[in-house]
Design a protein around this motif. Sequence first.
Motif, PDB file in Angstrom:
ATOM      1  N   GLU A 112       0.829  -1.210   0.000  1.00  0.00           N
ATOM      2  CA  GLU A 112       0.000   0.000   0.000  1.00  0.00           C
ATOM      3  C   GLU A 112       0.859   1.253   0.000  1.00  0.00           C
ATOM      4  O   GLU A 112       1.792   1.389   0.798  1.00  0.00           O
ATOM      5  N   LEU A 140       1.135   4.950   1.037  1.00  0.00           N
ATOM      6  CA  LEU A 140       0.502   5.739   2.093  1.00  0.00           C
ATOM      7  C   LEU A 140       0.593   7.228   1.813  1.00  0.00           C
ATOM      8  O   LEU A 140       1.559   7.714   1.206  1.00  0.00           O
ATOM      9  N   ASP A 193      -6.897  -8.538   9.714  1.00  0.00           N
ATOM     10  CA  ASP A 193      -6.400  -7.230   9.309  1.00  0.00           C
ATOM     11  C   ASP A 193      -5.910  -6.384  10.479  1.00  0.00           C
ATOM     12  O   ASP A 193      -5.660  -5.190  10.308  1.00  0.00           O
ATOM     13  N   LEU A 195      -3.949  -4.313  13.114  1.00  0.00           N
ATOM     14  CA  LEU A 195      -2.687  -3.590  13.164  1.00  0.00           C
ATOM     15  C   LEU A 195      -2.266  -3.426  14.618  1.00  0.00           C
ATOM     16  O   LEU A 195      -3.059  -3.656  15.529  1.00  0.00           O
ATOM     17  N   TYR A 213      -6.627   9.578   6.937  1.00  0.00           N
ATOM     18  CA  TYR A 213      -6.930   8.387   7.740  1.00  0.00           C
ATOM     19  C   TYR A 213      -7.674   8.715   9.040  1.00  0.00           C
ATOM     20  O   TYR A 213      -7.971   7.816   9.824  1.00  0.00           O
ATOM     21  N   VAL A 239       5.024   4.421   9.579  1.00  0.00           N
ATOM     22  CA  VAL A 239       4.732   3.130   8.957  1.00  0.00           C
ATOM     23  C   VAL A 239       5.916   2.760   8.070  1.00  0.00           C
ATOM     24  O   VAL A 239       6.193   3.462   7.086  1.00  0.00           O
ATOM     25  N   LEU A 299       2.755  -2.813   4.732  1.00  0.00           N
ATOM     26  CA  LEU A 299       1.329  -3.043   4.508  1.00  0.00           C
ATOM     27  C   LEU A 299       1.145  -3.680   3.128  1.00  0.00           C
ATOM     28  O   LEU A 299       0.973  -3.003   2.113  1.00  0.00           O
ATOM     29  N   VAL A 311      -7.199   2.553  -1.210  1.00  0.00           N
ATOM     30  CA  VAL A 311      -5.852   3.014  -0.867  1.00  0.00           C
ATOM     31  C   VAL A 311      -5.465   4.146  -1.805  1.00  0.00           C
ATOM     32  O   VAL A 311      -6.075   4.336  -2.863  1.00  0.00           O
ATOM     33  N   LEU A 339      -7.283   1.711   5.440  1.00  0.00           N
ATOM     34  CA  LEU A 339      -6.421   1.720   6.624  1.00  0.00           C
ATOM     35  C   LEU A 339      -7.152   2.291   7.835  1.00  0.00           C
ATOM     36  O   LEU A 339      -6.985   1.799   8.957  1.00  0.00           O
ATOM     37  N   ARG A 384      -9.331  -0.358   9.729  1.00  0.00           N
ATOM     38  CA  ARG A 384      -8.754  -1.609  10.228  1.00  0.00           C
ATOM     39  C   ARG A 384      -8.637  -1.583  11.761  1.00  0.00           C
ATOM     40  O   ARG A 384      -8.323  -0.542  12.340  1.00  0.00           O
TER      41      ARG A 384
END
Length: 325
Positions: free
Chosen positions: A56, A58, A178, A180, A207, A220, A225, A250, A281, A284
């Motif tokens: 992914e 970001l 999923d 995190l 996000y 991150v 991811l 995404v 994201l 999740r």
Amino acid sequence: MRRLGSVQQKVPCVFLTDVREEASRKRERQQFQVVATEKVNPVALAANVDCALATEKLDGTCCYVTLHHDQLHLWARFDRKPNKQAEKRFKKHQHTHNSCKGFSWNVEEDFKSVPEAWIPAHRVKHLDGRPVPDEHGHIPGWVPVERSNKQYCWHSSVVDYEVGEALVLKPCCDDDDDTLEITAVPLADLQEQTLELIGTNVNGNPYGLGSKQQPVHCLVPHGRLQIRNPPAVNFQQLCSWFQESPEGRVEGIVWHCNDGTLVKIHRHHLGLRWPDGEPGLASRPVVIRLDRTADAYSSSQGLLASLLPLNGRRFGRLRDVQCEL
């Protein structure tokens, strides 16, 4: 898991691109739009992109962990850019020749000054010992994040140099779903890696992390991811995936090829909006995992100490963490 490519310079599009004279969907005041054609970039083909790891992309700001005065530091992206006069000449050349090629730079005179501690990014070309700009007229580089520098206060909030740790968002190691985790990671484990800083005060916070009263930011690591069922590198299939697949919520995809090459696709390359609804994201589940005691973070002025009371807590969505701080 193999060591993934480090994002040191501008990552090329997986397709060859074209420039259209229309307002950019990505950057304000930019009166041109870079769009993908349907032809796969030869760079991607040479790196065997069909066998690459899809991850992914970001929407944040790029960071880097390396030494500064013999101590590991977080570094912020700081590209050296041309001054107004040089940029005007560069744009005139682009318009006249419909290309960046053939333009001659005087690095000493054409570029703005940079902080003393600035370093060029890896693989920046040098001429006579001096870094030279890329095809876009920038010299990618980094500056160390110091707590005294208010310009990088959000970067500072995710790192504690005394403890030697950074606040990181990554997939849970013991979950197949999923979920995190937000956890403290030793800077030594992140050395020479690049990461994305996301959160309340970065790029409009797509996000939904934190709030103005209680900002939340985290790092991150690039490539962590993974996209489980990525589409083929095909223009039409990618367009459909971004618009129809739950995994397609995404900003884009970055492919990490086996030879270290990185290529990407951004929604804007395909004429698609970002954000478009709630990003995947943000929805999740996440758990807070901090192993240190309160004494360890007693002198910390960042988020590590603030999140410690939430240790072990699980939240249904990443964006819900803001409600509990």
